[in-house]
Scaffold this active site. Structure first.
Site, PDB file in Angstrom:
ATOM      1  N   TYR A 340       0.660  -1.203  -0.013  1.00 34.56           N
ATOM      2  CA  TYR A 340      -0.041  -0.032  -0.187  1.00 34.56           C
ATOM      3  C   TYR A 340       0.842   1.203   0.002  1.00 34.56           C
ATOM      4  O   TYR A 340       0.201   2.340   0.307  1.00 34.56           O
ATOM      5  CB  TYR A 340      -0.856   0.112   1.193  1.00 34.56           C
ATOM      6  CG  TYR A 340      -1.673  -1.152   1.389  1.00 34.56           C
ATOM      7  CD1 TYR A 340      -2.632  -1.654   0.268  1.00 34.56           C
ATOM      8  CD2 TYR A 340      -1.807  -1.893   2.743  1.00 34.56           C
ATOM      9  CE1 TYR A 340      -3.614  -2.750   0.482  1.00 34.56           C
ATOM     10  CE2 TYR A 340      -2.867  -2.902   2.601  1.00 34.56           C
ATOM     11  CZ  TYR A 340      -3.388  -3.262   1.909  1.00 34.56           C
ATOM     12  OH  TYR A 340      -4.527  -4.238   1.738  1.00 34.56           O
ATOM     13  N   CYS A 367      14.504 -11.519  -0.305  1.00 36.81           N
ATOM     14  CA  CYS A 367      15.190 -11.470  -1.373  1.00 36.81           C
ATOM     15  C   CYS A 367      14.175 -10.414  -2.556  1.00 36.81           C
ATOM     16  O   CYS A 367      13.739 -11.134  -3.431  1.00 36.81           O
ATOM     17  CB  CYS A 367      15.744 -12.637  -2.123  1.00 36.81           C
ATOM     18  SG  CYS A 367      16.793 -13.650  -1.121  1.00 36.81           S
TER      19      CYS A 367
END
Length: 439
Positions: A340, A367
């Protein structure tokens, strides 16, 4: 540049948060250094006293409303019990959330069942438990309910119809839920809402109690709620002129909180006064009675009650840009920054520092370049591996949205109160993850 990066900014932290004589953050009377030692990091710290107080504040401010705690923000046996003890009702939206309510014996008549694609099994579970209200979201759901009712003799489920009122809330696009181009509810503009109302009234299998709207989440002002209420009341008045009284109106939730010093949310009392006044004024203008009102606060209760505790692993100074501070959690325990573009604050929690502040980005160990916890804030320039960091405002949606990317177990939820700690949700283990893999 902040005046003092060692200070606790008012409004961002749980009410019991304080600094001890050594500059160590304490919550619920417990130094976070002790929490880290006993329970490890990362850890969600849940201030039980703060959560209870916020439940009570909403119950008092909205004394003449039905107040449903939105369990999707953070639901556990503990939060369900506290909400019930505070006199709140409970909003659930899946069979899993309903199971938590059942586990603590939450009164069925005070449960509202949400969801935009409730399965037959979920609706059957709601009918079996006897939930007080089901928010119907589609014509298909009406069909499912009609097919199920004969299997529950004597049952006449009480329902609200979710109406898409065409209001675009001032929030992130992914959590704005009342404009036309999204998945929820019966369209007001397209006439679906009136068609659905008449169908329920004509069929008689369900008891139509009223209308429902939810305009979005993390909404700091009141304009969107006022606009939604006016449109719902106009629809309700049209139906009343045809001889059908809808006695209830649920205005949903989405009340925002302060994640950074720049946020200025509307408080419960002011919000209650505004909504109460707007509804009364509109009903008078329309010549109809005032309905029983309901709201569904989740984030505004749980959000400020939670703090996430991390330990620093690496620090990289990018000259002329910023300092990257990597912690032992990340997007698996707080995906909101990536999902968001949410903003958070951070504080050095285990010691005080007189070093000059530097601009930092707190990142995780995953990662993924989007693995950011706090996008922009300041920490003392001597932040180093081993330091404890605390991120406030993480009590809502962080644990709920947590996941296992890179096969990282989810953190525990550690409740603090009166100088004591207890895990109310234990830490996941590698064994938990492997136990799900049956291949």
């Amino acid at each position: 540049m902040p005046e003092d990066v060692n200070a606790l900014h008012p409004g961002l932290w749980p009410t019991t948060a304080a600094l001890d004589d050594h500059g160590v953050l304490t919550i619920g009377g417990v130094p976070v250094s002790e929490i880290a030692e006993r329970h490890g990091t990362p850890a969600y710290v849940f201030d039980e006293v703060d959560f209870r107080a916020r439940c009570a504040a909403f119950r008092e401010a909205f004394h003449d409303f039905d107040v449903y705690y939105a369990g999707k923000a953070f639901l556990s046996r503990t939060t369900a019990r506290i909400a019930e003890e505070a006199g709140l009702s409970l909003d659930v939206c899946t069979e899993g959330e309903l199971a938590y309510a059942q586990a603590v014996g939450f009164p069925a008549e005070r449960i509202l069942m949400h969801g935009n694609n409730k399965s037959e099994a979920e609706l059957a579970a709601a009918l079996e438990y006897g939930v007080g209200r089901i928010v119907v979201d589609s014509f298909e759901e009406l069909d499912r309910l009609h097919a199920l009712v004969p299997h529950f003799p004597g049952s006449r489920p009480r329902v609200l119809l979710r109406v898409t009122v065409g209001v675009r809330a001032d929030t992130h696009a992914y959590i704005a839920t009342a404009h036309e181009d999204q998945k929820f509810g019966f369209s007001l503009v397209g006439g679906e809402a009136e068609t659905a109302i008449r169908r329920v009234l004509d069929d008689g299998l369900l008891e139509l109690r009223g209308l429902h709207s939810h305009i979005g989440s993390q909404i700091l002002g009141t304009a969107g709620f006022e606009a939604a209420a006016k449109r719902l009341l106009e629809l309700r008045a049209r139906i009343a002129r045809e001889g059908a009284e809808l006695p209830e109106l649920d205005l949903g939730g989405g009340f925002g909180i302060a994640y950074t010093p720049a946020d200025e949310p509307t408080g419960p009392k002011e919000m209650a006064d505004i909504l109460r006044t707007v509804v009364a004024r509109e009903c008078a203008a329309l010549g109809v009675g005032v309905p029983r009102l309901a709201i569904e606060p989740g984030r505004a209760i749980a959000g400020p009650s939670g703090v996430t505790l991390y330990r620093v692993g690496t620090v990289k100074h990018r000259q002329g840009i910023r300092t990257f501070v990597a912690v032992d959690g990340g997007m698996s325990d707080n995906v909101r920054t990536a999902l968001y573009d949410a903003s958070y604050s951070v504080r050095l929690a285990g010691r005080v520092s007189d070093a000059a502040p530097v601009l930092v980005r707190v990142v995780g160990k995953h990662c993924d370049a989007g693995d950011v916890v706090v996008r922009d804030d300041h920490l003392p320039g001597d932040v180093r591996p081993g330091d404890l960091l605390a991120v406030p405002g993480t009590g809502a949606y962080c644990r709920s949205l947590a996941h296992n990317y890179n096969q990282i177990p989810r953190p525990p939820v550690v409740a603090v109160a009166d100088g004591r700690t207890r895990e109310i949700v234990r830490r996941e283990t590698i064994a938990d993850l492997m136990g799900l893999d049956v291949g």
